[in-house]
Design a protein around this motif. Structure first.
Motif, short mmCIF file in Angstrom:
data_model
loop_
_atom_site.label_atom_id
_atom_site.label_comp_id
_atom_site.label_asym_id
_atom_site.label_seq_id
_atom_site.Cartn_x
_atom_site.Cartn_y
_atom_site.Cartn_z
N THR A 105 -76.69 2.78 -12.29
CA THR A 105 -75.28 2.82 -12.68
C THR A 105 -74.89 4.20 -13.18
OG1 THR A 105 -75.71 2.11 -14.96
CG2 THR A 105 -75.40 0.39 -13.32
N HIS A 109 -70.93 -0.61 -18.11
CA HIS A 109 -70.25 -1.72 -17.45
C HIS A 109 -70.54 -3.04 -18.15
CE1 HIS A 109 -74.23 -2.52 -15.70
NE2 HIS A 109 -73.77 -3.68 -15.24
N GLN A 112 -72.27 -8.79 -14.77
CA GLN A 112 -71.70 -9.86 -13.97
C GLN A 112 -72.80 -10.85 -13.62
OE1 GLN A 112 -70.63 -7.17 -10.62
NE2 GLN A 112 -71.89 -8.51 -9.34
N MET A 148 -71.74 -4.33 -23.70
CA MET A 148 -71.80 -3.62 -22.42
C MET A 148 -73.22 -3.12 -22.14
SD MET A 148 -68.19 -1.50 -22.41
CE MET A 148 -68.27 -1.35 -20.62
N THR A 151 -74.84 3.55 -19.40
CA THR A 151 -75.04 4.35 -18.20
C THR A 151 -76.53 4.55 -17.89
OG1 THR A 151 -73.01 5.55 -18.73
CG2 THR A 151 -74.48 6.57 -17.13
N TYR A 166 -69.74 -0.39 -6.33
CA TYR A 166 -69.55 -0.61 -7.76
C TYR A 166 -69.94 -2.05 -8.12
CZ TYR A 166 -65.22 -3.02 -6.42
OH TYR A 166 -64.31 -3.87 -5.86
N GLY A 168 -70.01 -4.92 -11.82
CA GLY A 168 -69.41 -5.19 -13.13
C GLY A 168 -68.28 -6.20 -13.01
N GLN A 192 -61.55 -2.98 -18.00
CA GLN A 192 -62.14 -2.87 -16.66
C GLN A 192 -63.59 -2.42 -16.81
OE1 GLN A 192 -60.60 -4.10 -14.33
NE2 GLN A 192 -58.40 -3.76 -14.45
N GLY A 193 -64.50 -3.39 -16.85
CA GLY A 193 -65.90 -3.09 -17.09
C GLY A 193 -66.71 -2.86 -15.83
N TYR A 194 -66.24 -1.95 -14.99
CA TYR A 194 -66.91 -1.66 -13.71
C TYR A 194 -67.58 -0.28 -13.76
CZ TYR A 194 -63.96 -5.48 -12.06
OH TYR A 194 -63.34 -6.69 -11.91
N THR A 195 -68.58 -0.12 -12.91
CA THR A 195 -69.28 1.16 -12.81
C THR A 195 -69.60 1.49 -11.35
OG1 THR A 195 -71.28 2.40 -13.35
CG2 THR A 195 -71.49 0.01 -13.20
#
Length: 206
Positions: A105, A109, A112, A148, A151, A166, A168, A192-195
């Motif tokens: 990552t 994030h 999920q 979370m 990184t 991506y 998350g 928005q918890g995406y990476t």
């Protein structure tokens, strides 16, 4: 010269009753203090995962990033920090390992479903935040904390797809009772918890 530059900045708090930094009666609570700051001295790269790399989309992203750079980004932007400029945006498609089976990552994030937890390596942390803009003057400014993954995590999914750019999920919004999961002030608030991710190969043992 080093890319990372560490230096010290002097700050102070204002006593809103006296409009000064205080005196001996304040026991020093408003006195000037030093805080260490980390800056990037030279050029650096930012990775953005987008499904559309057409020229109009690239130009729009560049314009938006330039606007953010002029205003400053981060909690210290009101002190003049967080400013940057954008020289260019270059499309980049990483070449995955021929035996790729996991992702690394590039940003924090929110986890999920669908992870093979026996082969995931990460450092969790709790993100605390508060509302900005108009939300800062609408009552409770603090958001609910979010758990979370930091990184640089290695995430192995149960079903691997090397085309994934991506991972998350978003969190927040309104619950079944009409209350905000992240903010009581603005219930519709989401995070928005995406990476972005890059496919990698991890040797795995049963």
């Amino acid at each position: 010269k080093p890319v990372i530059y560490r230096h010290t900045r002097t700050h102070n708090s204002i006593n809103r009753q006296t409009f000064s930094t205080g005196d001996a009666d304040d026991k020093g609570q408003f006195a000037p203090y030093n805080k260490k700051t980390v800056s990037l001295r030279d050029k650096w790269h930012l990775y953005i995962a987008i499904p559309d790399t057409s020229p109009i989309v690239i130009d729009t992203i560049k314009s938006l990033l330039k606007t953010i750079g002029c205003m400053g980004y981060g909690g210290a932007k009101t002190r003049g920090l967080g400013k940057f400029d954008v020289e260019d945006i270059v499309p980049y498609t990483p070449t995955p390992h021929t035996k790729s089976n996991a992702y690394i990552t590039l940003a924090p994030h929110v986890a999920q479903t669908g992870y093979n937890t026996q082969h995931c390596y990460y450092k969790p942390f709790t993100r605390f935040g508060k509302m900005g803009d108009v939300g800062a003057s609408m009552g409770n400014v603090f958001k609910s904390p979010i758990l979370m993954i930091n990184t640089g995590a290695i995430i192995t999914p149960k079903s691997f797809d090397k085309q994934t750019t991506y991972i998350g999920r978003g969190v927040g919004g309104v619950d079944d009772n009409g209350k905000g999961r992240l903010s009581a002030t603005i219930p519709q608030t989401i995070h928005q918890g995406y990476t972005p991710v890059i496919p990698v190969y991890m040797e795995q043992t049963p």
